[in-house]
Design an enzyme around this catalytic site. Sequence first.
Site, short mmCIF file in Angstrom:
data_model
loop_
_atom_site.label_atom_id
_atom_site.label_comp_id
_atom_site.label_asym_id
_atom_site.label_seq_id
_atom_site.Cartn_x
_atom_site.Cartn_y
_atom_site.Cartn_z
N LYS A 109 11.49 -9.75 1.83
CA LYS A 109 10.37 -10.13 1.92
C LYS A 109 9.88 -11.03 0.69
O LYS A 109 9.34 -12.06 0.67
CB LYS A 109 9.38 -9.11 1.83
CG LYS A 109 7.95 -9.40 1.94
CD LYS A 109 7.08 -9.57 3.14
CE LYS A 109 5.76 -9.98 3.01
NZ LYS A 109 5.02 -10.62 3.92
N LYS A 159 0.11 -11.85 -4.98
CA LYS A 159 0.83 -10.65 -5.05
C LYS A 159 2.20 -10.51 -4.71
O LYS A 159 3.04 -10.03 -5.26
CB LYS A 159 0.09 -9.60 -3.84
CG LYS A 159 0.82 -8.34 -3.79
CD LYS A 159 0.33 -7.58 -2.39
CE LYS A 159 1.04 -6.28 -2.20
NZ LYS A 159 0.96 -5.69 -1.02
N LEU A 212 0.04 0.28 3.78
CA LEU A 212 -0.83 0.49 2.51
C LEU A 212 -0.78 -0.63 1.72
O LEU A 212 -0.02 -1.49 1.83
CB LEU A 212 -0.33 1.64 1.84
CG LEU A 212 -0.44 3.12 2.60
CD1 LEU A 212 0.06 4.10 2.10
CD2 LEU A 212 -1.92 3.53 2.81
N PRO A 213 -1.92 -0.82 0.86
CA PRO A 213 -2.02 -2.01 -0.07
C PRO A 213 -0.81 -2.35 -1.02
O PRO A 213 -0.28 -3.43 -0.99
CB PRO A 213 -3.23 -2.18 -0.63
CG PRO A 213 -4.10 -0.82 0.06
CD PRO A 213 -2.93 0.11 0.85
N THR A 230 3.90 -4.08 1.82
CA THR A 230 4.76 -4.73 0.94
C THR A 230 4.48 -4.28 -0.37
O THR A 230 3.33 -4.43 -0.86
CB THR A 230 4.18 -6.16 1.00
OG1 THR A 230 4.34 -7.00 2.36
CG2 THR A 230 4.90 -7.20 -0.08
P1 NAD Z 1 -5.90 -3.67 4.34
O1 NAD Z 1 -6.72 -3.55 3.09
O2 NAD Z 1 -6.78 -4.41 5.37
O3 NAD Z 1 -5.35 -2.15 4.97
C1 NAD Z 1 -4.93 -1.29 4.22
C2 NAD Z 1 -5.58 -0.09 4.47
O4 NAD Z 1 -4.90 0.92 3.81
C3 NAD Z 1 -6.94 0.20 4.37
O5 NAD Z 1 -7.75 0.31 5.53
C4 NAD Z 1 -7.08 1.19 3.27
O6 NAD Z 1 -8.42 2.01 3.29
C5 NAD Z 1 -6.06 2.22 3.37
N1 NAD Z 1 -5.54 3.02 2.43
C6 NAD Z 1 -5.52 2.69 1.15
N2 NAD Z 1 -5.22 3.86 0.26
C7 NAD Z 1 -5.01 4.86 1.21
C8 NAD Z 1 -4.82 6.15 1.42
N3 NAD Z 1 -4.39 6.74 0.19
N4 NAD Z 1 -4.56 6.73 2.46
C9 NAD Z 1 -4.92 6.35 3.57
N5 NAD Z 1 -5.40 4.91 3.72
C10 NAD Z 1 -5.39 4.22 2.43
O7 NAD Z 1 -4.81 -4.55 4.12
P2 NAD Z 1 -3.56 -5.14 5.19
O8 NAD Z 1 -4.00 -6.62 5.40
O9 NAD Z 1 -3.52 -4.47 6.30
O10 NAD Z 1 -2.07 -5.19 4.24
C11 NAD Z 1 -1.35 -4.00 4.26
C12 NAD Z 1 -0.10 -4.39 3.70
O11 NAD Z 1 0.66 -5.39 4.55
C13 NAD Z 1 -0.27 -4.70 2.36
O12 NAD Z 1 0.95 -4.42 1.53
C14 NAD Z 1 0.17 -6.36 2.60
O13 NAD Z 1 0.63 -6.97 1.43
C15 NAD Z 1 0.98 -6.41 3.77
N6 NAD Z 1 0.89 -7.50 4.60
C16 NAD Z 1 -0.48 -8.15 4.90
C17 NAD Z 1 -0.40 -9.31 5.70
C18 NAD Z 1 -1.64 -9.90 6.00
O14 NAD Z 1 -1.61 -10.99 6.60
N7 NAD Z 1 -2.80 -9.26 5.79
C19 NAD Z 1 0.91 -9.92 5.95
C20 NAD Z 1 1.99 -9.48 5.40
C21 NAD Z 1 2.04 -8.17 4.63
#
Ligand code: NAD
Length: 295
Positions: free
Chosen positions: A171, A246, A65-66, A96
């Site tokens: 992290k 972030k 999740l975000p 994260t």
């Molecule tokens: P993203 O926004 O693409 O995905 C998050 C998903 O969570 C979305 O599809 C959203 O609809 C869903 N969501 C939000 N609230 C929700 C709820 N209450 N119930 C169900 N679904 C819900 O983000 P991402 O890039 O996949 O990142 C996810 C996590 O991974 C974050 O914490 C980010 O910091 C971490 N991260 C991302 C990357 C990257 O390169 N994108 C790298 C390392 C870590």
Amino acid sequence: MAKIGFIGVGNMGGPMAANLIKAGHELKVFDLSADAVAKLVEQGAEAAETATDAARDVDVVITMLPAGKHVKSVYLGDDGVIANAREGALLIDSSTIDVDTAREVAAAAKARGLRMIDAPVSGGVPGAEAGTLTFMCGGSDEDFAAAKPYLEAMGKNIIHAGGSGNGQAAKICNNMVLGITMIAVSEAFVLAEKLGLDAQTLFDISSTSSGQCWALTSYCPVPGPVPTSPANRDYKPGFTAANMLKDLRLAQDASKSAGARTHLGAEAARLYTEMEEQGRDGLDFSAIVKLIRES
Ligand code: NAD
């Protein structure tokens, strides 16, 4: 093979869930985005109606999740994962988030007799797609051992960093180093430009001298020396400046609550906030070199 509930199948969670399906697990997925769920249903997952539904009657629940507030809302409360998971279920949060929230949620899981680890990742979307993520894990030895086989289906390096919240701690400490060193490398290239020192020459010297670091040798912020770095494609990410900000903000929050001196981390967060204010936070984080050049 296990029954797994996967909540949050966005940019990262989507390909991670797909790799669990490829490994033979049975997946029930939920996301607020119906499109994100539909992509996984095409690959063999079952669609859950709600997060509660995804958490019921499964052996393992994984969330991606975000931020901390989303993790709290999904795990805690009467409709939350913790109240509705099957007895003995294993919970893995790979989002994260801040260390305090990770510890609070793990304590609530433990109070209900559930097993839980925090397991944030490094490696970005390409790593999620290729199944080569690094997982930094916080939790007991037993819970880490139970989670490891599932994490191995999505990643290559699975590291136990200590008790609950320590995965998140690892992290943000790592990414604080990265944010600071990217700024240091960018400042050096801008100073070199102004002194009439060629970028490739500085790279050849620094990459074999004491200035050597990942920001320089893998992600060089100027075009040329490292052909695969985002600087060669107009700073298309990669890892966005928004995501770097972030993580730097999480590191600052943790520094305040732990009483640690992180002056350079604070300055790095300030510079990436400037990038955000300029509307450039969708670029790769190495584009900080543009801001430094213009100052
Ligand atoms: P993203 O926004 O693409 O995905 C998050 C998903 O969570 C979305 O599809 C959203 O609809 C869903 N969501 C939000 N609230 C929700 C709820 N209450 N119930 C169900 N679904 C819900 O983000 P991402 O890039 O996949 O990142 C996810 C996590 O991974 C974050 O914490 C980010 O910091 C971490 N991260 C991302 C990357 C990257 O390169 N994108 C790298 C390392 C870590």
